[in-house]
Motif scaffolding. Structure first.
Motif, PDB file in Angstrom:
ATOM      1  N   ARG A  74      -4.811  -1.418   9.369  1.00 13.89           N
ATOM      2  CA  ARG A  74      -3.272  -1.870   9.358  1.00 13.89           C
ATOM      3  C   ARG A  74      -2.545  -1.589  10.363  1.00 13.89           C
ATOM      4  O   ARG A  74      -1.566  -2.038  10.823  1.00 13.89           O
ATOM      5  N   ALA A  87     -11.914  -2.927   2.391  1.00 13.63           N
ATOM      6  CA  ALA A  87     -10.727  -2.650   2.263  1.00 13.63           C
ATOM      7  C   ALA A  87     -10.319  -0.997   2.000  1.00 13.63           C
ATOM      8  O   ALA A  87     -11.250  -0.578   1.366  1.00 13.63           O
ATOM      9  N   GLY A  88      -9.057  -0.622   2.007  1.00 13.50           N
ATOM     10  CA  GLY A  88      -8.764   0.400   1.418  1.00 13.50           C
ATOM     11  C   GLY A  88      -9.221   0.422  -0.255  1.00 13.50           C
ATOM     12  O   GLY A  88      -9.157  -0.425  -0.794  1.00 13.50           O
ATOM     13  N   LEU A  97     -15.928   4.464   5.726  1.00 12.93           N
ATOM     14  CA  LEU A  97     -17.050   3.605   5.488  1.00 12.93           C
ATOM     15  C   LEU A  97     -16.943   2.509   6.896  1.00 12.93           C
ATOM     16  O   LEU A  97     -18.054   2.232   7.334  1.00 12.93           O
ATOM     17  N   ILE A 114     -19.045   9.338  -0.939  1.00  8.05           N
ATOM     18  CA  ILE A 114     -19.331   9.577   0.510  1.00  8.05           C
ATOM     19  C   ILE A 114     -18.212  10.239   1.038  1.00  8.05           C
ATOM     20  O   ILE A 114     -16.993   9.962   0.679  1.00  8.05           O
ATOM     21  N   ARG A 152     -12.956  -4.785  -8.491  1.00  9.08           N
ATOM     22  CA  ARG A 152     -14.375  -4.940  -7.946  1.00  9.08           C
ATOM     23  C   ARG A 152     -15.401  -5.767  -8.899  1.00  9.08           C
ATOM     24  O   ARG A 152     -16.518  -6.254  -8.419  1.00  9.08           O
ATOM     25  N   ARG A 205     -10.866   9.544   1.905  1.00  9.33           N
ATOM     26  CA  ARG A 205     -10.320   9.071   0.398  1.00  9.33           C
ATOM     27  C   ARG A 205     -11.042   9.725  -0.479  1.00  9.33           C
ATOM     28  O   ARG A 205     -10.340  10.220  -1.405  1.00  9.33           O
ATOM     29  N   THR A 234     -15.521  10.845   3.002  1.00 11.19           N
ATOM     30  CA  THR A 234     -14.571  10.133   3.578  1.00 11.19           C
ATOM     31  C   THR A 234     -13.281  10.634   3.468  1.00 11.19           C
ATOM     32  O   THR A 234     -12.977  11.691   2.443  1.00 11.19           O
ATOM     33  N   ASP A 253      -3.633  -6.511   7.962  1.00 14.73           N
ATOM     34  CA  ASP A 253      -3.620  -5.887   6.493  1.00 14.73           C
ATOM     35  C   ASP A 253      -4.391  -6.973   5.646  1.00 14.73           C
ATOM     36  O   ASP A 253      -3.765  -7.946   5.222  1.00 14.73           O
ATOM     37  N   VAL A 254      -5.557  -6.557   5.435  1.00 15.19           N
ATOM     38  CA  VAL A 254      -6.421  -7.606   4.675  1.00 15.19           C
ATOM     39  C   VAL A 254      -6.102  -7.766   3.008  1.00 15.19           C
ATOM     40  O   VAL A 254      -6.700  -8.505   2.520  1.00 15.19           O
ATOM     41  N   GLY A 270     -21.476   5.640  -3.997  1.00 13.70           N
ATOM     42  CA  GLY A 270     -21.186   6.409  -4.710  1.00 13.70           C
ATOM     43  C   GLY A 270     -20.241   7.310  -4.534  1.00 13.70           C
ATOM     44  O   GLY A 270     -18.876   7.034  -4.249  1.00 13.70           O
ATOM     45  N   SER A 293     -11.087   1.627  10.791  1.00  7.22           N
ATOM     46  CA  SER A 293     -10.512   2.598  11.796  1.00  7.22           C
ATOM     47  C   SER A 293     -11.207   3.904  11.560  1.00  7.22           C
ATOM     48  O   SER A 293     -10.990   4.970  12.224  1.00  7.22           O
ATOM     49  N   ARG A 294     -11.561   4.183  10.251  1.00  6.10           N
ATOM     50  CA  ARG A 294     -12.126   5.435   9.613  1.00  6.10           C
ATOM     51  C   ARG A 294     -13.259   5.131   8.700  1.00  6.10           C
ATOM     52  O   ARG A 294     -13.243   3.956   8.108  1.00  6.10           O
TER      53      ARG A 294
HETATM   54  P1  NAP Z   1     -10.886   5.642   3.734  1.00  2.91           P
HETATM   55  O1  NAP Z   1     -11.371   6.780   4.252  1.00  2.91           O
HETATM   56  O2  NAP Z   1      -9.538   5.851   3.051  1.00  2.91           O
HETATM   57  O3  NAP Z   1     -10.733   4.470   4.976  1.00  2.91           O
HETATM   58  C1  NAP Z   1      -9.993   3.288   4.723  1.00  2.91           C
HETATM   59  C2  NAP Z   1      -9.691   2.507   5.971  1.00  2.91           C
HETATM   60  O4  NAP Z   1      -9.413   1.191   5.367  1.00  2.91           O
HETATM   61  C3  NAP Z   1      -8.962   2.872   6.937  1.00  2.91           C
HETATM   62  O5  NAP Z   1      -9.668   2.510   8.215  1.00  2.91           O
HETATM   63  C4  NAP Z   1      -7.742   2.147   6.883  1.00  2.91           C
HETATM   64  O6  NAP Z   1      -7.127   2.113   8.179  1.00  2.91           O
HETATM   65  C5  NAP Z   1      -8.306   0.974   6.378  1.00  2.91           C
HETATM   66  N1  NAP Z   1      -7.354   0.011   5.552  1.00  2.91           N
HETATM   67  C6  NAP Z   1      -6.886   0.607   4.126  1.00  2.91           C
HETATM   68  N2  NAP Z   1      -6.127  -0.468   3.595  1.00  2.91           N
HETATM   69  C7  NAP Z   1      -6.122  -1.499   4.520  1.00  2.91           C
HETATM   70  C8  NAP Z   1      -5.883  -2.935   4.541  1.00  2.91           C
HETATM   71  N3  NAP Z   1      -5.156  -3.107   3.648  1.00  2.91           N
HETATM   72  N4  NAP Z   1      -6.096  -3.720   5.433  1.00  2.91           N
HETATM   73  C9  NAP Z   1      -6.895  -3.310   6.574  1.00  2.91           C
HETATM   74  N5  NAP Z   1      -7.195  -1.955   6.588  1.00  2.91           N
HETATM   75  C10 NAP Z   1      -7.263  -1.022   5.699  1.00  2.91           C
HETATM   76  O7  NAP Z   1     -11.450   4.764   2.707  1.00  2.91           O
HETATM   77  P2  NAP Z   1     -13.169   4.939   2.671  1.00  2.91           P
HETATM   78  O8  NAP Z   1     -13.702   6.300   1.810  1.00  2.91           O
HETATM   79  O9  NAP Z   1     -13.926   4.374   3.990  1.00  2.91           O
HETATM   80  O10 NAP Z   1     -13.641   3.624   1.480  1.00  2.91           O
HETATM   81  C11 NAP Z   1     -13.543   2.359   1.909  1.00  2.91           C
HETATM   82  C12 NAP Z   1     -13.709   1.436   0.660  1.00  2.91           C
HETATM   83  O11 NAP Z   1     -14.794   1.847  -0.135  1.00  2.91           O
HETATM   84  C13 NAP Z   1     -12.526   1.677  -0.146  1.00  2.91           C
HETATM   85  O12 NAP Z   1     -12.189   0.351  -0.923  1.00  2.91           O
HETATM   86  C14 NAP Z   1     -13.159   2.576  -1.179  1.00  2.91           C
HETATM   87  O13 NAP Z   1     -12.256   2.535  -2.560  1.00  2.91           O
HETATM   88  C15 NAP Z   1     -14.521   2.229  -1.552  1.00  2.91           C
HETATM   89  N6  NAP Z   1     -15.325   3.126  -1.898  1.00  2.91           N
HETATM   90  C16 NAP Z   1     -15.590   4.469  -1.345  1.00  2.91           C
HETATM   91  C17 NAP Z   1     -16.364   5.468  -1.805  1.00  2.91           C
HETATM   92  C18 NAP Z   1     -16.388   6.760  -1.200  1.00  2.91           C
HETATM   93  O14 NAP Z   1     -17.241   7.515  -1.791  1.00  2.91           O
HETATM   94  N7  NAP Z   1     -15.753   7.045  -0.069  1.00  2.91           N
HETATM   95  C19 NAP Z   1     -17.088   5.265  -3.202  1.00  2.91           C
HETATM   96  C20 NAP Z   1     -16.676   4.046  -3.550  1.00  2.91           C
HETATM   97  C21 NAP Z   1     -16.064   2.985  -2.956  1.00  2.91           C
HETATM   98  P3  NAP Z   1      -5.726   2.086   7.941  1.00  2.91           P
HETATM   99  O15 NAP Z   1      -4.825   3.196   7.110  1.00  2.91           O
HETATM  100  O16 NAP Z   1      -5.192   2.101   9.493  1.00  2.91           O
HETATM  101  O17 NAP Z   1      -5.110   0.556   7.765  1.00  2.91           O
END
Ligand code: NAP
Length: 261
Positions: free
Chosen positions: A37, A91-92, A17, A188, A159, A192, A190, A63-64, A186, A14-15
């Protein structure tokens, strides 16, 4: 890129990556189903992608981190877009914290969220890919699989397990025309990353912008990444053009990692 009309499932989209991956795939003509979710957030994301690309995107509430959520997303998603040639396993992220402070429940939750979600979605997706003679599993993990990140113990460990799973799987399914790769983001920009910057800002007397700027200091390209820069790499890995890439753990980090491989 050979993605036109291919059914693609993108989890947690939904937002951030996941959203960027879904958008990149839809731009290339894939038929996308995504989940989050909350059904409303998923619907809103699907609408945004639809209005930008002109394609119809299926939205699913799932909810995955649960067995039914992960398997149900693939089952229902495949029904909505008529198959699954591409699975983006996302996933989150789990909560931050030190390795020594985590309880069994914390470890279990992180394994469910970031390891078992991938295993379960893949299990459900493989029969579709085998039938199609085309399969692309692309997992979103983290640069932490090559260089664990301090204070992200749950993420680092879960991971690593996912990476072991993916590397093993890649050898098992190659002869079915299925490739298995991961993208390792790395830093990004977002929600998070902003949330984590806010938490640091609070504890270190910085503004959120200062905390974010600090995150970019040791990135050789001198800035945080943009979600679409991850989405484009994922679209490439999902494409026919990436047919001879499998078992690859690809960093998208602006050069952040110092390791040779
Ligand atoms: P984000 O901005 O928090 O977005 C998370 C997305 O996942 C949202 O659309 C959220 O929607 C959904 N979500 C969360 N938990 C879920 C669940 N249990 N089931 C289904 N959907 C779920 O996170 P992001 O930065 O895009 O990161 C995505 C993944 O990459 C995460 O695992 C994060 O730890 C990893 N990562 C990110 C970075 C970075 O720099 N951004 C770096 C390394 C790793 P809802 O809340 O509506 O469910």
């Amino acid at each position: 890129m050979g993605l036109n009309d291919r059914p693609a499932l993108v989890a947690a989209a939904s937002r951030g990556l996941g959203f960027a991956c879904a958008l990149a795939l839809a731009r290339e003509g894939a038929r996308v189903a995504l989940c989050a979710r909350t059904g409303q957030a998923a619907e809103e994301a699907a609408r945004r992608i639809g209005s930008e690309t002109g394609s119809s995107v299926a939205a699913i509430e799932a909810d995955v981190s649960t067995e039914e959520g992960a398997m149900g997303f693939v089952r229902d998603g495949a029904e909505r877009v008529d198959g699954c040639h591409i699975l983006v396993a996302n996933a989150g992220g789990p909560k931050p914290g030190r390795a020594q402070d985590m309880s069994d429940d914390d470890w279990r939750a992180a394994i469910e969220l970031n390891f078992l979600s991938t295993v379960r979605m893949v299990r459900e997706a493989l029969p579709h890919m085998r039938r199609a003679g085309y399969g692309r599993v692309v997992a979103i993990t983290s640069s932490s699989v090559k260089e664990p990140i301090p204070n992200l113990a749950l993420s680092n460990a879960a991971r690593a397990a996912t990476t072991g799973f993916l590397k093993t799987l890649a050898r098992e399914v190659g002869e079915d025309g299925i490739t298995v790769n991961a993208v390792l983001p790395g830093r990004i920009l977002t929600d998070r990353i902003c949330q984590m910057a806010r938490a640091r800002a609070g504890s270190e007397e910085l503004t959120e912008d200062e905390a974010l700027a600090q995150q970019a200091v040791d990135v050789p390209l001198g800035r945080l990444g943009r979600p679409e820069e991850v989405g484009d790499v994922v679209a490439f890995l999902a494409s026919a053009r990436a047919a001879y890439l499998t078992g690859c753990m690809l960093s998208v980090d602006g050069g952040l990692l110092r390791s040779l491989f």
